[in-house]
Enzyme design. Structure first.
Site, PDB file in Angstrom:
ATOM      1  N   HIS A 208      43.247  -8.168  36.539  1.00  0.00           N
ATOM      2  CA  HIS A 208      43.481  -8.040  37.978  1.00  0.00           C
ATOM      3  C   HIS A 208      44.300  -6.819  38.376  1.00  0.00           C
ATOM      4  CE1 HIS A 208      47.412  -9.670  36.921  1.00  0.00           C
ATOM      5  NE2 HIS A 208      47.836  -9.192  38.055  1.00  0.00           N
TER       6      HIS A 208
HETATM    7  C1  UD1 Z   1      50.271  -9.524  42.470  1.00  0.00           C
HETATM    8  C2  UD1 Z   1      51.411  -8.665  41.917  1.00  0.00           C
HETATM    9  C3  UD1 Z   1      51.278  -8.535  40.414  1.00  0.00           C
HETATM   10  C4  UD1 Z   1      51.148  -9.887  39.746  1.00  0.00           C
HETATM   11  C5  UD1 Z   1      50.035 -10.680  40.413  1.00  0.00           C
HETATM   12  C6  UD1 Z   1      49.958 -12.067  39.819  1.00  0.00           C
HETATM   13  C7  UD1 Z   1      52.137  -6.922  43.476  1.00  0.00           C
HETATM   14  C8  UD1 Z   1      52.204  -5.470  43.730  1.00  0.00           C
HETATM   15  N1  UD1 Z   1      51.390  -7.309  42.455  1.00  0.00           N
HETATM   16  O1  UD1 Z   1      49.060  -8.830  42.233  1.00  0.00           O
HETATM   17  O2  UD1 Z   1      52.441  -7.903  39.906  1.00  0.00           O
HETATM   18  O3  UD1 Z   1      50.847  -9.695  38.392  1.00  0.00           O
HETATM   19  O4  UD1 Z   1      50.283 -10.770  41.817  1.00  0.00           O
HETATM   20  O5  UD1 Z   1      48.712 -12.664  40.061  1.00  0.00           O
HETATM   21  O6  UD1 Z   1      52.777  -7.681  44.181  1.00  0.00           O
HETATM   22  N2  UD1 Z   1      44.031 -12.616  47.242  1.00  0.00           N
HETATM   23  C9  UD1 Z   1      43.232 -13.653  47.647  1.00  0.00           C
HETATM   24  N3  UD1 Z   1      43.735 -14.915  47.499  1.00  0.00           N
HETATM   25  C10 UD1 Z   1      44.976 -15.156  46.995  1.00  0.00           C
HETATM   26  C11 UD1 Z   1      45.752 -14.070  46.568  1.00  0.00           C
HETATM   27  C12 UD1 Z   1      45.258 -12.797  46.712  1.00  0.00           C
HETATM   28  O7  UD1 Z   1      42.105 -13.482  48.102  1.00  0.00           O
HETATM   29  O8  UD1 Z   1      45.399 -16.324  46.931  1.00  0.00           O
HETATM   30  C13 UD1 Z   1      43.541 -11.244  47.456  1.00  0.00           C
HETATM   31  C14 UD1 Z   1      44.470 -10.530  48.464  1.00  0.00           C
HETATM   32  O9  UD1 Z   1      44.065 -10.731  49.761  1.00  0.00           O
HETATM   33  C15 UD1 Z   1      44.378  -9.114  48.012  1.00  0.00           C
HETATM   34  C16 UD1 Z   1      44.079  -9.190  46.527  1.00  0.00           C
HETATM   35  O10 UD1 Z   1      43.641 -10.524  46.249  1.00  0.00           O
HETATM   36  O11 UD1 Z   1      43.330  -8.447  48.654  1.00  0.00           O
HETATM   37  C17 UD1 Z   1      45.275  -8.853  45.679  1.00  0.00           C
HETATM   38  O12 UD1 Z   1      46.365  -9.729  45.952  1.00  0.00           O
HETATM   39  P1  UD1 Z   1      47.878  -9.162  45.935  1.00  0.00           P
HETATM   40  O13 UD1 Z   1      48.791 -10.282  46.198  1.00  0.00           O
HETATM   41  O14 UD1 Z   1      47.971  -7.941  46.799  1.00  0.00           O
HETATM   42  O15 UD1 Z   1      48.084  -8.592  44.480  1.00  0.00           O
HETATM   43  P2  UD1 Z   1      47.737  -9.205  43.040  1.00  0.00           P
HETATM   44  O16 UD1 Z   1      46.642  -8.389  42.461  1.00  0.00           O
HETATM   45  O17 UD1 Z   1      47.550 -10.682  43.097  1.00  0.00           O
END
Ligand code: UD1
Length: 351
Positions: A208
């Protein structure tokens, strides 16, 4: 004397796992109370709710519902919303975990209100400033009053940046959680039956990180690597929404010969999947350690890791390295009593 009031910021999956043992310890300790604030960074039922039930983690007092968008927008909105709550609640300290945008927002909001910041999992460094997480952890370490480091390497990293005051080496909270939850997962999870998997008959994977999902080439490279290095075993990948969205955008099918995609898993099922895998491929920080806790070898799909002792002990290797170091044990993750140690230090510090 009145209770010590700590506001805790959580938002992403690994933070729910780390909060489980520490919140329980705080709840069982006289003289200290916790106000839990969920930023909403992770919000899908299988990215958030299921962790609260699997981990028996109390529901947060606040859920800010802030997620997605650019890092600046997400962090900025969290900063403003957390500041409002901290101003109302006036806690004695703010506790943050790890290195996510929620960590940075919580740390910064507290520091600007002159509320002491407690950073759990301090001092980790990948030395790659292109990683958003590296920026977050460096910034938060530099505004923290109490810094709880899992390992001697993390203590040394802080010393190199001039941070020595308030630093404590306390072992790894995720190990506390693993010790408690692994027997429960072994007994309760039906995942292997549901997916028709046999112990050691498959590899488990997560993918991810921004670096590995930013382009079609990056995703293809990681998928091809796993298929080539899985010794003919099926690679089971609970797909993070970030990777799913990216693959859809790039018109790539993650599911293919040798790779099986499943929905993101709750923590109990994830332990079951990891513990029974023949090999783990991951770009997550937590899973590199969990592979070691479960005695499963790991390949990290990155060119550096902040959990360097997993590599020097021969349980983990970077995909850029061809072989593992000779195997040894890692004593530094502690004995499962990190939460207790942390709470005792916080109480002494506040006295
Ligand atoms: C985040 C953390 C990372 C950690 C990871 C654990 C940052 C910079 N990164 O990354 O350090 O390892 O969490 O999983 O904070 N999304 C969904 N549903 C959800 C969660 C996220 O659809 O429940 C989508 C969001 O809308 C976004 C993407 O996934 O577009 C990424 O989510 P985001 O929370 O920005 O970062 P992670 O890749 O999860």
């Amino acid at each position: 004397m009145s209770n010590l009031r700590i506001a805790t910021i959580i938002g992403a999956r690994p933070q729910f796992v780390k909060a489980a043992p520490l919140s329980l310890e705080i709840a069982n300790t006289a003289g200290i109370e916790e106000i839990s604030i969920h930023t909403g960074q992770h919000y899908d039922a299988n990215m958030s709710d299921v962790f609260f039930s699997d981990l028996a983690l109390p529901r947060p007092a606040y859920n800010l519902g802030i997620s997605g968008g650019s890092h600046g927008k997400m962090t900025g909105e969290m900063l403003a919303a957390i500041e409002t709550i901290l101003t109302e609640q006036a806690p004695d300290a703010v506790l943050v975990y790890g290195d996510t945008n929620s960590t940075l927002a919580g740390g910064l909001a507290a520091a600007k209100l002159n509320i002491p910041v407690i950073h759990v999992e301090a001092g980790l460094r990948s030395f790659n400033r292109k990683m958003p997480e590296e920026i977050n952890r460096v910034m938060v370490d530099h505004v923290s009053a109490l810094l709880f480091c899992p390992t001697s390497t993390s203590v040394e990293n802080l010393a190199r940046e001039g941070i020595t005051k308030g630093v404590h080496q306390v072992g790894d909270l995720m190990f506390d959680a693993t010790l408690t939850l692994t027997p429960i997962a072994e007994e309760q999870s039906k995942l292997l039956e549901e997916l028709d998997l046999s112990p050691s008959g498959y590899c488990a994977a997560t993918l991810h990180r921004a670096d590995n999902t930013a382009s079609p080439e990056a995703i293809e490279k990681a998928l091809r690597y796993m298929v080539q290095h899985s010794d003919g075993k099926e690679v089971v990948i609970p797909l993070h929404p970030r990777t799913r969205h990216a693959a859809e955008r790039f018109n790539i099918s993650v599911e293919r010969d040798g790779i099986r995609v499943v929905e993101p898993l709750g923590y109990i099922d994830m332990i079951k999947l990891a513990k029974n895998a023949a090999l783990i491929f991951t770009d997550s920080g937590g899973l590199q350690k969990e592979a070691y806790f479960h005695g499963v070898p790991c390949v990290t799909l990155r060119s550096e890791t902040e959990w360097i002792e997993t590599v020097t002990s021969g349980w983990n290797r970077l995909w850029s390295e061809g072989s593992y170091a000779p195997r040894t044990d890692i004593a530094e993750y502690g004995d499962g009593s990190s939460a207790k140690t942390i709470v005792n230090i916080i109480k002494d510090w506040s006295a």
